[in-house]
Design a protein around this motif. Structure first.
Motif, short mmCIF file in Angstrom:
data_model
loop_
_atom_site.label_atom_id
_atom_site.label_comp_id
_atom_site.label_asym_id
_atom_site.label_seq_id
_atom_site.Cartn_x
_atom_site.Cartn_y
_atom_site.Cartn_z
N ASP A 147 -4.67 2.35 -6.14
CA ASP A 147 -5.73 1.72 -6.94
C ASP A 147 -6.22 0.46 -6.25
O ASP A 147 -5.45 -0.26 -5.59
CB ASP A 147 -5.21 1.37 -8.33
N ILE A 148 -7.50 0.18 -6.43
CA ILE A 148 -8.11 -1.04 -5.88
C ILE A 148 -8.34 -2.01 -7.03
O ILE A 148 -9.05 -1.69 -7.98
CB ILE A 148 -9.43 -0.72 -5.16
N GLY A 153 -10.14 -13.20 -7.91
CA GLY A 153 -11.16 -13.16 -6.87
C GLY A 153 -10.73 -12.45 -5.60
O GLY A 153 -11.54 -12.31 -4.67
N LYS A 154 -9.50 -11.99 -5.51
CA LYS A 154 -9.00 -11.26 -4.34
C LYS A 154 -8.97 -9.77 -4.64
O LYS A 154 -8.44 -9.34 -5.68
CB LYS A 154 -7.59 -11.73 -3.97
N VAL A 155 -9.54 -8.98 -3.73
CA VAL A 155 -9.54 -7.53 -3.88
C VAL A 155 -8.47 -6.94 -2.98
O VAL A 155 -8.36 -7.29 -1.80
CB VAL A 155 -10.92 -6.93 -3.50
N GLY A 156 -7.65 -6.06 -3.53
CA GLY A 156 -6.57 -5.45 -2.74
C GLY A 156 -6.31 -4.03 -3.15
O GLY A 156 -6.62 -3.61 -4.28
N LYS A 157 -5.76 -3.26 -2.23
CA LYS A 157 -5.37 -1.86 -2.50
C LYS A 157 -3.86 -1.82 -2.72
O LYS A 157 -3.08 -2.21 -1.86
CB LYS A 157 -5.77 -0.96 -1.33
N ALA A 168 -0.17 -5.52 -2.91
CA ALA A 168 -1.46 -4.94 -2.55
C ALA A 168 -1.90 -5.51 -1.21
O ALA A 168 -1.55 -6.64 -0.85
CB ALA A 168 -2.50 -5.23 -3.63
N LEU A 169 -2.67 -4.71 -0.47
CA LEU A 169 -3.19 -5.11 0.83
C LEU A 169 -4.64 -5.53 0.67
O LEU A 169 -5.46 -4.75 0.18
CB LEU A 169 -3.07 -3.96 1.83
N THR A 170 -4.97 -6.77 1.06
CA THR A 170 -6.33 -7.26 0.91
C THR A 170 -7.21 -6.72 2.03
O THR A 170 -6.74 -6.11 2.99
CB THR A 170 -6.35 -8.80 0.94
N ARG A 171 -8.50 -7.00 1.92
CA ARG A 171 -9.46 -6.50 2.90
C ARG A 171 -9.30 -7.14 4.26
O ARG A 171 -9.78 -6.60 5.26
CB ARG A 171 -10.88 -6.70 2.38
N ASP A 172 -8.65 -8.30 4.31
CA ASP A 172 -8.38 -8.93 5.61
C ASP A 172 -6.94 -8.70 6.07
O ASP A 172 -6.37 -9.51 6.79
CB ASP A 172 -8.71 -10.42 5.57
#
Length: 300
Positions: A147-148, A153-157, A168-172
């Motif tokens: 799930d994403i 404010g941080k987006v992670g998978k 979760a792993l962030t986009r960076d």
């Protein structure tokens, strides 16, 4: 020679000596307190506790295998996480019941440690909230691996869900560790809760006087040429508003991987810039008209 009665008597004496030594060994230990509130910790009690814990561990393992025998691997791992928490509670209950069966007044222990339990409860309040949140997540499946989510404010998978925390792993490519109580106390955006497809958009402004039909066609061309955008549902353009310095448009599209959203939007902006330059569509910057009034002073 000794008679049969003499031999039996000697055997009884030896058995009594051995049994007396065993009892003396089992009763060896230390005593705390006096009267009805005294606590006796002996070798026999420790052996009894050891046997009770071993048997409890065996029963718990059998129950875990029984309940997980038909589960899928992911569900099995989640059940084991919950089972670990239940196991510790069962061990504490077994210890108290065993001590009570051995004649120890466990209410004395509970009363003596009441202040300690209160202090631990206050200190570990957030820990318990995390564990309860983890149990809810695992049981009702409100969050799954893959799930994403958006937290603060941080987006992670999400790649791992544990009893106390979720990772979760962030986009960076950084790992964010989320306490599980966040999922039951805070507002969390789950981009893929219902399905993997999400709608995204890119906003753009054009100068007043631009051909809006041309702008719409160019935006549709850009998004249709972009890889990673779904053909169905079909992308569409919205004329958002008349702003101070620009006509505001948005190109809306659907993707199946919200995690790569920034890269797709970046490519769309590159395409828009190229298309607009080739077709003489101007992207304005904020402008203000300044009027200077000069007052004439009359000489007397």
């Amino acid at each position: 020679m000794m008679t049969q009665e003499q031999e039996n008597g000697i055997k009884e004496i030896i058995e009594k000596d051995i049994w007396g030594s065993v009892q003396q060994f089992l009763n060896w230990g230390f005593h705390y307190g006096e009267g009805a509130n005294s606590i006796h910790v002996t070798v026999g009690l420790l052996l009894l506790l050891s046997v009770a814990l071993i048997m409890t561990s065996f029963v718990l393992k059998w129950l875990r295998r029984f309940f997980t025998r038909k589960m899928e691997n992911d569900d099995k791992l989640k059940f084991i996480s919950i089972f670990k928490f239940i196991k510790y509670v069962v061990y504490v209950v077994v210890i108290l019941l065993t001590m009570s069966a051995a004649g120890i007044n466990v209410t004395v222990i509970l009363t003596a440690s009441a202040a300690l339990f209160v202090g631990l409860g206050l200190a570990l309040q957030e820990l318990f909230q995390d564990i309860i949140g983890g149990v809810f997540i695992i049981v009702d499946k409100s969050l799954r691996v893959g799930d994403i989510v958006e937290v603060n404010g941080k987006v992670g998978k999400v790649f791992e869900i544990k009893l106390r925390t979720t990772r979760a792993l962030t986009r960076d490519d950084k790992v964010i560790i989320i306490p599980n109580h966040k999922f039951i106390s805070d507002i969390i955006y789950n981009y893929t809760q219902n399905h993997k497809t999400t709608r995204e958009k890119v906003n753009i402004g054009v100068a007043y006087g631009s051909d809006v039909d041309l702008v719409t066609r160019l935006l549709e061309e850009v998004v249709n040429e972009q890889k990673g955008i779904l053909k169905n549902p079909k992308p569409f353009v919205l004329f958002e508003d008349f702003a101070d310095s620009a006509l505001l448009f948005s190109i809306n599209f659907y993707i199946s991987d919200s995690f790569s959203d920034p890269k797709i939007k970046s490519n769309i902006r590159y395409g828009i810039n190229t298309k607009f330059k080739a077709n003489n569509v101007t992207i304005p910057f904020p402008q203000r008209d300044v009027h200077i009034f000069q007052e004439q002073v009359k000489d007397n």
